[in-house]
Write a protein that holds these residues in place. Structure first.
Motif, PDB file in Angstrom:
ATOM      1  N   UNK A 196       0.888  -1.246   0.056  1.00 29.96           N
ATOM      2  CA  UNK A 196       0.101   0.130  -0.035  1.00 29.96           C
ATOM      3  C   UNK A 196       0.802   1.213  -0.012  1.00 29.96           C
ATOM      4  N   UNK A 197       0.922   2.035  -1.058  1.00 27.67           N
ATOM      5  CA  UNK A 197       1.655   3.171  -1.129  1.00 27.67           C
ATOM      6  C   UNK A 197       0.775   4.618  -0.657  1.00 27.67           C
ATOM      7  N   UNK A 198       1.041   5.149   0.431  1.00 27.66           N
ATOM      8  CA  UNK A 198       0.495   6.474   0.833  1.00 27.66           C
ATOM      9  C   UNK A 198       1.007   7.525  -0.173  1.00 27.66           C
ATOM     10  N   UNK A 199       0.432   8.437  -0.432  1.00 27.16           N
ATOM     11  CA  UNK A 199       0.738   9.420  -1.370  1.00 27.16           C
ATOM     12  C   UNK A 199       1.587   9.081  -2.606  1.00 27.16           C
ATOM     13  N   UNK A 234      -4.583  -8.832   3.858  1.00 20.78           N
ATOM     14  CA  UNK A 234      -4.241  -7.567   4.476  1.00 20.78           C
ATOM     15  C   UNK A 234      -3.003  -7.187   3.709  1.00 20.78           C
ATOM     16  N   UNK A 235      -2.470  -6.086   3.618  1.00 20.40           N
ATOM     17  CA  UNK A 235      -1.237  -5.442   3.133  1.00 20.40           C
ATOM     18  C   UNK A 235       0.023  -6.061   4.164  1.00 20.40           C
ATOM     19  N   UNK A 236       1.097  -6.264   3.798  1.00 18.54           N
ATOM     20  CA  UNK A 236       2.374  -6.368   4.515  1.00 18.54           C
ATOM     21  C   UNK A 236       3.409  -5.670   4.311  1.00 18.54           C
ATOM     22  N   UNK A 237       3.338  -4.650   3.521  1.00 22.07           N
ATOM     23  CA  UNK A 237       4.266  -3.449   3.096  1.00 22.07           C
ATOM     24  C   UNK A 237       3.374  -2.206   3.101  1.00 22.07           C
ATOM     25  N   UNK A 238       3.806  -1.303   3.804  1.00 20.39           N
ATOM     26  CA  UNK A 238       3.132   0.085   3.467  1.00 20.39           C
ATOM     27  C   UNK A 238       4.338   1.239   3.473  1.00 20.39           C
ATOM     28  N   UNK A 239       4.108   2.022   2.359  1.00 22.30           N
ATOM     29  CA  UNK A 239       5.478   2.963   2.177  1.00 22.30           C
ATOM     30  C   UNK A 239       4.480   4.313   2.272  1.00 22.30           C
ATOM     31  N   UNK A 240       5.595   5.361   2.648  1.00 21.17           N
ATOM     32  CA  UNK A 240       5.252   6.832   2.696  1.00 21.17           C
ATOM     33  C   UNK A 240       6.558   7.422   2.584  1.00 21.17           C
ATOM     34  N   UNK A 244      -0.541  12.922   8.774  1.00 22.06           N
ATOM     35  CA  UNK A 244       0.329  11.924   8.209  1.00 22.06           C
ATOM     36  C   UNK A 244       0.157  10.938   9.340  1.00 22.06           C
ATOM     37  N   UNK A 245       0.522  11.286  10.426  1.00 27.13           N
ATOM     38  CA  UNK A 245       0.386  10.154  11.706  1.00 27.13           C
ATOM     39  C   UNK A 245      -1.203   9.658  11.479  1.00 27.13           C
ATOM     40  N   UNK A 246      -2.094  10.172  11.318  1.00 25.24           N
ATOM     41  CA  UNK A 246      -3.640   9.901  11.198  1.00 25.24           C
ATOM     42  C   UNK A 246      -3.518   8.820  10.068  1.00 25.24           C
ATOM     43  N   UNK A 247      -2.956   9.019   8.884  1.00 20.69           N
ATOM     44  CA  UNK A 247      -3.028   8.286   7.666  1.00 20.69           C
ATOM     45  C   UNK A 247      -2.435   6.893   7.947  1.00 20.69           C
ATOM     46  N   UNK A 248      -1.172   7.062   8.474  1.00 18.90           N
ATOM     47  CA  UNK A 248      -0.449   5.893   8.994  1.00 18.90           C
ATOM     48  C   UNK A 248      -1.312   5.027   9.822  1.00 18.90           C
ATOM     49  N   UNK A 249      -1.635   5.676  10.838  1.00 15.69           N
ATOM     50  CA  UNK A 249      -2.404   4.739  11.978  1.00 15.69           C
ATOM     51  C   UNK A 249      -3.504   3.941  10.928  1.00 15.69           C
ATOM     52  N   UNK A 276      -3.642   3.095   8.036  1.00 15.42           N
ATOM     53  CA  UNK A 276      -2.977   1.990   7.121  1.00 15.42           C
ATOM     54  C   UNK A 276      -2.510   0.892   7.964  1.00 15.42           C
ATOM     55  N   UNK A 277      -2.028   1.174   9.119  1.00 13.00           N
ATOM     56  CA  UNK A 277      -1.778   0.154  10.089  1.00 13.00           C
ATOM     57  C   UNK A 277      -2.650  -0.890  10.174  1.00 13.00           C
ATOM     58  N   UNK A 278      -3.852  -0.224  10.465  1.00  9.48           N
ATOM     59  CA  UNK A 278      -5.107  -1.144  10.437  1.00  9.48           C
ATOM     60  C   UNK A 278      -5.301  -2.035   9.583  1.00  9.48           C
ATOM     61  N   UNK A 279      -4.944  -1.722   8.169  1.00 10.58           N
ATOM     62  CA  UNK A 279      -5.137  -2.499   6.965  1.00 10.58           C
ATOM     63  C   UNK A 279      -4.214  -3.711   6.825  1.00 10.58           C
TER      64      UNK A 279
END
Length: 284
Positions: free
Chosen positions: A62-65, A124-130, A143-148, A150-153
């Motif tokens: 999952x790529x944020x931004x 579920x995702x196993x890698x998240x990038x920001x 950004x913290x809220x978005x990460x939080x 994403x972590x739930x996914x």
């Protein structure tokens, strides 16, 4: 998991010969400038993180931004299943074109909505990038809220990659970006960007409930075919938008070109050495 690209409100966050003027903020041309000139500058950062994590078949990323999708495309080329979210619909449209060049096949799901829409429900995702540098967002809280979210996914123990500028003395672009701050400050308080502090990535990880699991530095030089390319590329980042609101575009372009002049080579190319940093964190 089907490839997914989602419009999500995140915090403001090969060389070409360019002979047209920089495009205004929010325009399709500005998005093309980003995709064709500037986005590639962080490819070494993307590749270093992917190499370290062994991104490939079995990776659900999952790529944020995600912007116009270059980092996603590189992961997909390694065999990863990718999804991305971004606030900029025009950049997302380019990402769709890159990831689905033949149109919209049935296995690709492109939706609009909150970050949760990026999850297909299959796994579920196993890698998240920001990768978007921490110092280039106006709201660490956002950004913290978005990460939080994403972590739930993501699966427990999944890798989360955070990107940021390296030491200021090793980032030639730092001085050039001061033009944006100087031109914007007379009209309003300026908080649109800054270079990352030494512990920014660790602090962001802690805010999002992540545990650090290693870090690295990567050389990411900014290289442009000519001065016009350099001006257009840097303006496409959005870091100069506040300056463009406070001053005439011609003035911003002129002062940016003057700041870039020391980095112009004898053949007309523009080259700035930079170091970026990444942190690998893990979900609990």
């Amino acid at each position: 998991m089907s490839p997914t690209l989602v419009r999500h409100q995140l915090p403001n966050s090969g060389p070409m010969h360019c002979d047209r003027p920089p495009a205004p903020p929010g325009s399709r041309a500005r998005t093309r400038d980003w995709a064709e000139i500037q986005e590639r500058m962080l490819v070494p950062l993307y590749e270093a993180a992917y190499d370290r994590l062994g991104v490939g078949p079995g990776t659900r990323l999952l790529g944020l931004g995600c912007g116009s999708g270059l980092a996603l495309l590189l992961a997909a080329a390694r065999g990863a299943q990718v999804s991305g979210v971004d606030a900029d619909e025009s950049r997302l449209e380019l990402a769709r074109e890159r990831l689905t060049p033949d149109g919209m096949p049935e296995h690709t799901r492109v939706v609009s909505g909150g970050l949760e829409a990026a999850a297909s429900g299959e796994a579920a995702f196993n890698v998240v990038t920001a990768f978007h540098p921490v110092g280039c967002v106006s709201s660490v809280e956002g950004l913290t809220a978005s990460l939080a979210t994403a972590v739930g996914l993501a699966e427990r123990g999944s890798a989360v990659v955070l990107g940021g500028w390296g030491p200021v003395e090793r980032c030639a672009t730092a001085g050039v970006l001061q033009v944006a701050r100087r031109l914007a400050e007379p009209s309003r308080g300026f908080a649109g960007w800054r270079l990352s502090d030494r512990d920014d990535l660790e602090e962001l990880a802690a805010r999002a409930g992540l545990r650090p699991d290693g870090s690295g530095r990567v050389s990411c030089p900014f290289g442009y075919a000519d001065m016009a390319s350099a001006v257009r590329g840097l303006l496409s980042t959005g870091l100069f938008d506040a300056a463009l609101e406070a001053a005439e575009q011609r003035q911003v372009e002129k002062e940016l070109a003057e700041a870039l002049h020391p980095y112009q080579q004898a053949d007309g190319t523009v080259w700035m050495a930079n170091v970026f940093r990444y942190l690998i964190a893990r979900t609990r």
